[in-house]
Design a protein around this motif. Structure first.
Motif, mmCIF file in Angstrom:
data_model
loop_
_atom_site.group_PDB
_atom_site.id
_atom_site.type_symbol
_atom_site.label_atom_id
_atom_site.label_comp_id
_atom_site.label_asym_id
_atom_site.label_seq_id
_atom_site.Cartn_x
_atom_site.Cartn_y
_atom_site.Cartn_z
ATOM 1 N N ASN A 157 0.926 -1.077 -0.023
ATOM 2 C CA ASN A 157 0.018 -0.032 -0.243
ATOM 3 C C ASN A 157 0.896 1.067 0.021
ATOM 4 O OD1 ASN A 157 -2.343 1.247 -0.205
ATOM 5 N ND2 ASN A 157 -2.903 1.266 1.959
ATOM 6 N N SER A 158 2.195 1.130 -0.299
ATOM 7 C CA SER A 158 2.889 2.168 -0.748
ATOM 8 C C SER A 158 3.231 2.546 -2.127
ATOM 9 C CB SER A 158 4.090 2.021 -0.242
ATOM 10 O OG SER A 158 5.358 2.797 -0.310
ATOM 11 N N PRO A 159 2.366 3.667 -2.601
ATOM 12 C CA PRO A 159 2.548 3.891 -4.223
ATOM 13 C C PRO A 159 4.059 4.324 -4.631
ATOM 14 C CG PRO A 159 0.675 4.950 -3.021
ATOM 15 C CD PRO A 159 1.305 4.306 -1.943
ATOM 16 N N LEU A 160 4.689 4.954 -3.750
ATOM 17 C CA LEU A 160 6.202 5.443 -3.893
ATOM 18 C C LEU A 160 7.106 4.322 -4.073
ATOM 19 C CD1 LEU A 160 7.696 7.961 -4.369
ATOM 20 C CD2 LEU A 160 8.253 7.931 -1.890
ATOM 21 N N TYR A 166 5.433 13.608 -8.404
ATOM 22 C CA TYR A 166 5.347 15.020 -7.835
ATOM 23 C C TYR A 166 4.121 14.846 -6.789
ATOM 24 C CZ TYR A 166 3.679 19.852 -7.124
ATOM 25 O OH TYR A 166 3.327 20.886 -6.326
ATOM 26 N N LYS A 167 3.081 14.475 -7.092
ATOM 27 C CA LYS A 167 1.881 14.218 -5.961
ATOM 28 C C LYS A 167 2.283 13.409 -4.930
ATOM 29 C CE LYS A 167 -2.041 15.265 -6.990
ATOM 30 N NZ LYS A 167 -2.577 16.623 -6.343
ATOM 31 N N LEU A 168 3.094 12.256 -5.123
ATOM 32 C CA LEU A 168 3.459 11.696 -4.062
ATOM 33 C C LEU A 168 4.414 12.329 -3.059
ATOM 34 C CD1 LEU A 168 3.904 7.928 -5.537
ATOM 35 C CD2 LEU A 168 2.159 8.681 -3.754
ATOM 36 N N LEU A 169 5.387 12.866 -3.551
ATOM 37 C CA LEU A 169 6.708 13.328 -2.904
ATOM 38 C C LEU A 169 6.106 14.903 -2.292
ATOM 39 C CD1 LEU A 169 9.685 12.359 -4.800
ATOM 40 C CD2 LEU A 169 8.991 11.497 -2.842
#
Length: 123
Positions: A29-32, A83-86
């Protein structure tokens, strides 16, 4: 341009990378972490593809066209995803599977380009 075994192998590797990305996304469950795996896998596949094209002395024009056809929608989307994740507060739930809907059409477009070049060479 004949569809060679390496086209099938590298397409299969890309599909396997997408499947592994999906399972990593669902398990951790970690998209990054999962998107980093997918990005690195796709870069390695592209580099290996370039090496094979050079070694077999295949026409690089088709490789450039395939890269542009898939890279134009793929890389801006992946940059947006990172960008959205970080730097943002994360991804909305509906965008979690965004790479799936970008990579599968990119692979499909690559296949169509190969097929069209194959048909054009036969005429």
């Amino acid at each position: 341009m004949k569809i060679e075994i390496e086209d099938i192998v590298f397409g299969s590797l890309a599909l396997i990378s997408i499947v592994i990305w999906y399972f990593m996304l669902m398990i951790s469950n970690s998209p990054l972490l999962s998107i980093m795996f997918l990005w690195v896998a796709m870069i390695l596949i592209s580099i290996l593809y370039l090496i094979v094209y050079r070694k077999k002395k295949r026409d690089k024009k088709i490789l450039r066209i395939r890269f542009l056809a898939s890279g134009i929608p793929l890389y801006p989307t992946m940059i947006y995803y990172f960008y959205k994740l970080l730097f943002s507060d994360g991804l909305p739930k509906e965008q979690k599977l965004l790479p799936l809907f970008i990579l599968l059409p990119a692979l499909f477009i690559n296949g169509i380009i190969l097929l069209l070049f194959d048909i054009r060479k036969k005429k």
